[in-house]
Design a protein around this motif. Structure first.
Motif, PDB file in Angstrom:
ATOM      1  N   GLY A 132       0.799  -1.220   0.000  1.00 53.26           N
ATOM      2  CA  GLY A 132       0.000   0.000   0.000  1.00 53.26           C
ATOM      3  C   GLY A 132       0.829   1.265   0.000  1.00 53.26           C
ATOM      4  N   ASN A 133       1.742   1.380  -0.974  1.00 51.37           N
ATOM      5  CA  ASN A 133       2.550   2.593  -1.047  1.00 51.37           C
ATOM      6  C   ASN A 133       2.032   3.563  -2.101  1.00 51.37           C
ATOM      7  N   GLY A 134       0.833   3.298  -2.615  1.00 51.09           N
ATOM      8  CA  GLY A 134       0.175   4.251  -3.499  1.00 51.09           C
ATOM      9  C   GLY A 134      -0.636   5.246  -2.689  1.00 51.09           C
ATOM     10  N   ILE A 135      -1.361   6.098  -3.378  1.00 54.43           N
ATOM     11  CA  ILE A 135      -2.118   7.166  -2.712  1.00 54.43           C
ATOM     12  C   ILE A 135      -3.158   6.602  -1.740  1.00 54.43           C
ATOM     13  N   SER A 136      -3.770   5.469  -2.087  1.00 59.17           N
ATOM     14  CA  SER A 136      -4.856   4.925  -1.259  1.00 59.17           C
ATOM     15  C   SER A 136      -4.375   4.092  -0.079  1.00 59.17           C
ATOM     16  N   ASN A 137      -3.063   3.806   0.008  1.00 55.99           N
ATOM     17  CA  ASN A 137      -2.517   3.007   1.127  1.00 55.99           C
ATOM     18  C   ASN A 137      -3.240   1.673   1.296  1.00 55.99           C
ATOM     19  N   LYS A 138      -3.486   0.960   0.198  1.00 52.03           N
ATOM     20  CA  LYS A 138      -4.206  -0.309   0.254  1.00 52.03           C
ATOM     21  C   LYS A 138      -3.241  -1.465   0.509  1.00 52.03           C
ATOM     22  N   ASN A 139      -2.991  -1.746   1.781  1.00 48.42           N
ATOM     23  CA  ASN A 139      -2.252  -2.939   2.165  1.00 48.42           C
ATOM     24  C   ASN A 139      -3.252  -4.088   2.211  1.00 48.42           C
ATOM     25  N   THR A 140      -3.309  -4.853   1.133  1.00 44.37           N
ATOM     26  CA  THR A 140      -4.343  -5.863   0.971  1.00 44.37           C
ATOM     27  C   THR A 140      -3.718  -7.246   0.841  1.00 44.37           C
ATOM     28  N   LEU A 141      -4.286  -8.194   1.580  1.00 42.84           N
ATOM     29  CA  LEU A 141      -3.899  -9.596   1.477  1.00 42.84           C
ATOM     30  C   LEU A 141      -5.006 -10.348   0.747  1.00 42.84           C
ATOM     31  N   PHE A 142      -4.652 -10.937  -0.401  1.00 35.86           N
ATOM     32  CA  PHE A 142      -5.580 -11.757  -1.176  1.00 35.86           C
ATOM     33  C   PHE A 142      -5.297 -13.227  -0.890  1.00 35.86           C
ATOM     34  N   LYS A 143      -6.344 -14.003  -0.683  1.00 35.84           N
ATOM     35  CA  LYS A 143      -6.221 -15.450  -0.533  1.00 35.84           C
ATOM     36  C   LYS A 143      -6.982 -16.102  -1.668  1.00 35.84           C
ATOM     37  N   LEU A 144      -6.266 -16.882  -2.485  1.00 35.01           N
ATOM     38  CA  LEU A 144      -6.858 -17.589  -3.609  1.00 35.01           C
ATOM     39  C   LEU A 144      -6.785 -19.087  -3.328  1.00 35.01           C
ATOM     40  N   HIS A 145      -7.938 -19.728  -3.331  1.00 38.16           N
ATOM     41  CA  HIS A 145      -7.973 -21.175  -3.127  1.00 38.16           C
ATOM     42  C   HIS A 145      -7.893 -21.849  -4.482  1.00 38.16           C
ATOM     43  N   ALA A 146      -6.713 -22.370  -4.824  1.00 40.84           N
ATOM     44  CA  ALA A 146      -6.479 -23.041  -6.100  1.00 40.84           C
ATOM     45  C   ALA A 146      -5.098 -23.661  -6.071  1.00 40.84           C
ATOM     46  N   LYS A 147      -4.960 -24.809  -6.733  1.00 41.11           N
ATOM     47  CA  LYS A 147      -3.642 -25.443  -6.811  1.00 41.11           C
ATOM     48  C   LYS A 147      -2.801 -24.823  -7.912  1.00 41.11           C
ATOM     49  N   LYS A 148      -3.486 -24.314  -8.954  1.00 44.67           N
ATOM     50  CA  LYS A 148      -2.775 -23.646 -10.038  1.00 44.67           C
ATOM     51  C   LYS A 148      -3.507 -22.351 -10.378  1.00 44.67           C
ATOM     52  N   LEU A 149      -2.749 -21.359 -10.780  1.00 40.64           N
ATOM     53  CA  LEU A 149      -3.337 -20.044 -10.995  1.00 40.64           C
ATOM     54  C   LEU A 149      -4.093 -19.937 -12.311  1.00 40.64           C
ATOM     55  N   ASP A 150      -3.989 -20.951 -13.179  1.00 42.25           N
ATOM     56  CA  ASP A 150      -4.771 -20.927 -14.406  1.00 42.25           C
ATOM     57  C   ASP A 150      -6.024 -21.781 -14.287  1.00 42.25           C
ATOM     58  N   GLN A 151      -6.370 -22.176 -13.052  1.00 40.84           N
ATOM     59  CA  GLN A 151      -7.593 -22.919 -12.798  1.00 40.84           C
ATOM     60  C   GLN A 151      -8.626 -22.007 -12.138  1.00 40.84           C
ATOM     61  N   GLU A 152      -9.860 -22.502 -12.039  1.00 40.51           N
ATOM     62  CA  GLU A 152     -10.878 -21.748 -11.308  1.00 40.51           C
ATOM     63  C   GLU A 152     -10.475 -21.630  -9.844  1.00 40.51           C
ATOM     64  N   PHE A 153     -10.831 -20.519  -9.223  1.00 38.92           N
ATOM     65  CA  PHE A 153     -10.435 -20.297  -7.832  1.00 38.92           C
ATOM     66  C   PHE A 153     -11.515 -19.492  -7.111  1.00 38.92           C
ATOM     67  N   SER A 154     -11.491 -19.588  -5.800  1.00 40.46           N
ATOM     68  CA  SER A 154     -12.284 -18.696  -4.965  1.00 40.46           C
ATOM     69  C   SER A 154     -11.329 -17.697  -4.325  1.00 40.46           C
ATOM     70  N   MET A 155     -11.820 -16.509  -4.067  1.00 44.48           N
ATOM     71  CA  MET A 155     -10.951 -15.438  -3.578  1.00 44.48           C
ATOM     72  C   MET A 155     -11.578 -14.713  -2.400  1.00 44.48           C
ATOM     73  N   THR A 156     -10.762 -14.394  -1.431  1.00 40.79           N
ATOM     74  CA  THR A 156     -11.126 -13.476  -0.361  1.00 40.79           C
ATOM     75  C   THR A 156     -10.013 -12.447  -0.243  1.00 40.79           C
ATOM     76  N   SER A 157     -10.317 -11.320   0.368  1.00 41.32           N
ATOM     77  CA  SER A 157      -9.285 -10.312   0.591  1.00 41.32           C
ATOM     78  C   SER A 157      -9.575  -9.562   1.880  1.00 41.32           C
ATOM     79  N   ILE A 158      -8.518  -9.041   2.456  1.00 41.15           N
ATOM     80  CA  ILE A 158      -8.650  -8.259   3.676  1.00 41.15           C
ATOM     81  C   ILE A 158      -7.636  -7.125   3.637  1.00 41.15           C
TER      82      ILE A 158
END
Length: 278
Positions: free
Chosen positions: A145-171
């Motif tokens: 979050g070093n941009g203007i909005s200071n968005k220090n965001t953690l994304f969690k992607l449930h998937a074994k490979k990034l080119d597969q379907e996944f579910s996502m949460t963020s905080i």
């Protein structure tokens, strides 16, 4: 966690702008954000090898052209190297086979990065991935979050490979300030059920342009609750950007850190951070 020690461990000549590292089998694998190589440093022999990650790789690539490799993680015999996503030229993920000691695949993550931006309402100019963790079932991406909005965001992607379907949460996390400037994620590593992370205060409101470095902190997130257990300032002057586990005996954990000095000098300093967990 109150007690810690930070000490200089060794210098490596030949690597500049270090941005991520992995310790494995008494060797360090290091990336630099202005380089097209993965570096392999054997600690005992002090031998340094360079493995190409892009076509026609070089060191000290021009800022507007560089792939900006900022995040490095590993699972089993594979290393995964990620561009920051802070410009359209920085969206690559490179997979590196540790057994064969060579690059095996390159993926363009433009679509994934756009999904992450839309999901968490991060503007493209505020998007800057600086840390990634993969544990076989889930991927964790850390937006600095070093941009203007200071968005220090953690994304969690449930998937074994990034080119597969996944579910996502963020905080989103509101990290501490140093000298009035908000710290922002620069790397992270998973240890048991805890995420240890680095964050740096840099006096800039740009994911592209560097600013005055005001110090760095270490922190820990509980992977079950996703809440921060503690944060601790560890430096008033260093911009630590790489983090890996060195030793862990459940009483004390030793982490290796690398520093990005934002210069073209091909020299990297590795530090050891010891945390008393009791």
């Amino acid at each position: 966690m109150e007690k810690f020690t930070l000490e200089l461990l060794f210098h490596i000549i030949g690597i500049g702008a270090a941005s991520g590292l992995i310790y494995k089998d008494n060797s360090l694998f290091v990336i630099g954000d202005n380089s097209g190589f993965l570096y392999e440093y054997h600690i005992d022999s002090q031998d340094l090898k360079r493995h190409p990650l892009i076509e026609n790789p070089s060191e000290n690539i021009l800022k507007k052209e560089k792939p900006d490799f900022e995040a490095l993680t590993h699972f089993q015999d594979s290393l995964y190297i990620f561009g920051s996503g802070s410009t359209p030229k920085r969206n690559a993920m490179v997979e590196f086979d540790l057994a064969q000691k060579k690059k095996t695949d390159t993926k363009n993550l433009t679509n994934l990065y756009e999904v992450m931006q839309n999901f968490s309402s991060i503007k493209p100019e505020d998007f800057n991935i600086e840390g990634v963790i993969f544990e076989g079932e889930n991927w964790y991406f850390f937006n600095r979050g070093n941009g203007i909005s200071n968005k220090n965001t953690l994304f969690k992607l449930h998937a074994k490979k990034l080119d597969q379907e996944f579910s996502m949460t963020s905080i989103d996390y509101k990290l501490p300030k140093i000298k009035g400037v908000r710290t922002s994620f620069t790397d992270a590593v998973l240890v048991d059920n805890k995420i240890y992370f680095l964050a740096t205060a840099e006096d800039t409101q740009s994911t592209y342009h560097d600013g005055e470095v005001l110090g760095s902190i270490i922190g820990r997130i509980d992977i079950e609750t996703m809440k921060i257990d503690f944060t601790k300032k560890i430096s008033d002057s260093h911009k630590f950007e790489g983090l890996t586990v060195y030793k862990n005996d459940n009483k004390t954990i030793e982490l290796l850190l690398c520093e990005d000095k934002d210069t073209e000098i091909l020299e990297t300093t590795i530090y050891k951070l010891s945390l008393n967990l009791k």
